[in-house]
Design an enzyme around this catalytic site. Sequence first.
Site, short mmCIF file in Angstrom:
data_model
loop_
_atom_site.label_atom_id
_atom_site.label_comp_id
_atom_site.label_asym_id
_atom_site.label_seq_id
_atom_site.Cartn_x
_atom_site.Cartn_y
_atom_site.Cartn_z
N SER A 123 -0.31 33.34 32.30
CA SER A 123 -0.67 34.62 32.91
C SER A 123 -1.60 34.36 34.07
CB SER A 123 -1.38 35.49 31.85
OG SER A 123 -1.95 36.61 32.47
N ARG A 124 -1.52 35.24 35.07
CA ARG A 124 -2.45 35.10 36.20
C ARG A 124 -3.84 35.56 35.80
NH1 ARG A 124 1.19 38.72 40.05
NH2 ARG A 124 0.74 40.01 38.24
N ILE B 96 2.81 45.12 27.01
CA ILE B 96 3.67 44.94 25.83
C ILE B 96 3.36 43.63 25.11
CG2 ILE B 96 5.67 43.82 26.94
CD1 ILE B 96 5.68 46.59 24.22
N ASP C 82 13.61 52.49 32.75
CA ASP C 82 12.84 51.50 31.97
C ASP C 82 12.70 51.99 30.52
OD1 ASP C 82 10.85 49.03 31.93
OD2 ASP C 82 9.88 50.71 30.93
N LYS D 176 13.26 43.58 27.28
CA LYS D 176 14.24 44.46 27.89
C LYS D 176 13.66 45.05 29.18
CE LYS D 176 13.04 48.20 27.99
NZ LYS D 176 11.90 49.10 28.40
P1 NAP Z 1 2.72 45.16 32.53
O1 NAP Z 1 1.64 45.68 31.64
O2 NAP Z 1 2.72 45.56 33.95
O3 NAP Z 1 2.62 43.60 32.29
C1 NAP Z 1 3.48 42.67 32.82
C2 NAP Z 1 2.69 41.40 33.06
O4 NAP Z 1 3.54 40.54 33.77
C3 NAP Z 1 1.48 41.62 33.90
O5 NAP Z 1 0.33 41.81 33.09
C4 NAP Z 1 1.40 40.36 34.69
O6 NAP Z 1 0.59 39.47 33.97
C5 NAP Z 1 2.76 39.74 34.66
N1 NAP Z 1 3.35 39.66 36.02
C6 NAP Z 1 3.76 38.53 36.61
N2 NAP Z 1 4.30 38.78 37.80
C7 NAP Z 1 4.19 40.11 37.99
C8 NAP Z 1 4.57 40.97 39.04
N3 NAP Z 1 5.17 40.52 40.15
N4 NAP Z 1 4.31 42.29 38.91
C9 NAP Z 1 3.71 42.76 37.80
N5 NAP Z 1 3.35 41.97 36.75
C10 NAP Z 1 3.60 40.65 36.85
O7 NAP Z 1 4.18 45.53 31.99
P2 NAP Z 1 4.63 45.81 30.49
O8 NAP Z 1 4.48 47.24 30.16
O9 NAP Z 1 4.00 44.84 29.59
O10 NAP Z 1 6.20 45.56 30.65
C11 NAP Z 1 6.73 44.26 30.77
C12 NAP Z 1 8.17 44.30 30.25
O11 NAP Z 1 8.15 44.75 28.89
C13 NAP Z 1 9.07 45.28 31.02
O12 NAP Z 1 10.34 44.75 31.17
C14 NAP Z 1 9.11 46.52 30.11
O13 NAP Z 1 10.34 47.22 30.22
C15 NAP Z 1 9.01 45.87 28.73
N6 NAP Z 1 8.48 46.77 27.72
C16 NAP Z 1 7.35 47.52 27.95
C17 NAP Z 1 6.92 48.43 26.99
C18 NAP Z 1 5.69 49.28 27.18
O14 NAP Z 1 5.44 50.19 26.36
N7 NAP Z 1 4.86 49.06 28.19
C19 NAP Z 1 7.62 48.57 25.82
C20 NAP Z 1 8.72 47.76 25.58
C21 NAP Z 1 9.13 46.87 26.55
P3 NAP Z 1 -0.41 38.50 34.70
O15 NAP Z 1 -0.98 39.22 35.89
O16 NAP Z 1 -1.40 38.25 33.65
O17 NAP Z 1 0.41 37.32 35.09
#
Ligand code: NAP
Length: 303
Positions: A33-34, A11, A165, A87
């Site tokens: 970010s990691r 996101i 989610d 969120k």
């Molecule tokens: P994601 O792609 O899994 O990314 C989250 C990032 O957080 C990871 O790339 C990671 O970055 C970091 N991170 C740090 N600690 C972590 C852990 N213990 N486990 C996993 N990741 C960790 O997730 P996302 O889809 O972006 O979603 C993140 C948030 O945005 C959620 O709350 C979700 O509800 C919200 N959101 C998502 C979307 C969507 O379409 N995906 C839409 C609206 C809102 P590093 O490894 O680089 O540190």
Amino acid sequence: MKIALVGIGKIALDQHVPALAASPDWDLTATVSRSGQVPGVLAFHDIDTMLAAHPEICAISLCLPPVPRFAAAVAVLRAGRHLMLEKPPGATLSEVHVLRDMAAAQGLTIFATWHSRMAQGVAAARDWLAGRTIREGRITWREDIRKWHPGQDWILDAGGMGVFDPGINALSILTAILPEPVHLQGADLDVPANRQAPIAARLQLSQGITADLDFRQQGPQTWDIRIVTDDGTLVLRNGGNILQIDDRPVTGGDSIMQEYPALYDRMARLVRQGASDVDLAPMVLVADAFTSGRRHAVDPFEF
Ligand code: NAP
């Protein structure tokens, strides 16, 4: 105003970075970010190092999944910076209460965002429903987890909320448009035998409203809300972006690209006004579903 993004995942790259690049209010100065980074932006691996090195960064936007987010949020507020949360705003309600109180005690802005409330049809839907009596309603939120959340094991783990989610986006719209508060009356949660969070859920809400949330949808994807009133029927399609009244198009289109610019515009105004925005109504409904819902074990799930 200078801002940093923490958690450079899906996101952050899809929405936050483009929204900040186009914003007249914000300068994306650093990332934490990691593994991920944004070209041309200072990259840190550790939030405390970034906060100490850049006191001029006045706001931090957290794009981490909900479980690891609280520790980062506390670090931001302890460092005296304004805080913007993806969120859902936390893994638990009580941790968001702590963050809200910490921010208030220090005079900092905290913004618990609900991007779907910025969808194109939501404000007009709220205005149309004002003064009308709700007879019944139906949320249908069915999407393919493998398409939209590839490999995101955290989403089906404890605290990841599973199908809530995306489903909480529907509840964020519902709680924004209904003239009267809504509450949970019952829930059925389908939990894969090898996971902790539901992959599908069915909710019964007050005012005759039901919700069908499913992460296993293949083929056409559906993010619709239908509300029947004493004076016509409202349908919000495409995650709140298309509004129809009695089958006639009223406003909106397919694009979701205005949602995050609108969030950053609101964050800028909150900071300038010294205000905060933390509405937990959507998350209360999800917490109530986990508290009172009937669990059904279903087939194991692998990405
Ligand atoms: P994601 O792609 O899994 O990314 C989250 C990032 O957080 C990871 O790339 C990671 O970055 C970091 N991170 C740090 N600690 C972590 C852990 N213990 N486990 C996993 N990741 C960790 O997730 P996302 O889809 O972006 O979603 C993140 C948030 O945005 C959620 O709350 C979700 O509800 C919200 N959101 C998502 C979307 C969507 O379409 N995906 C839409 C609206 C809102 P590093 O490894 O680089 O540190």
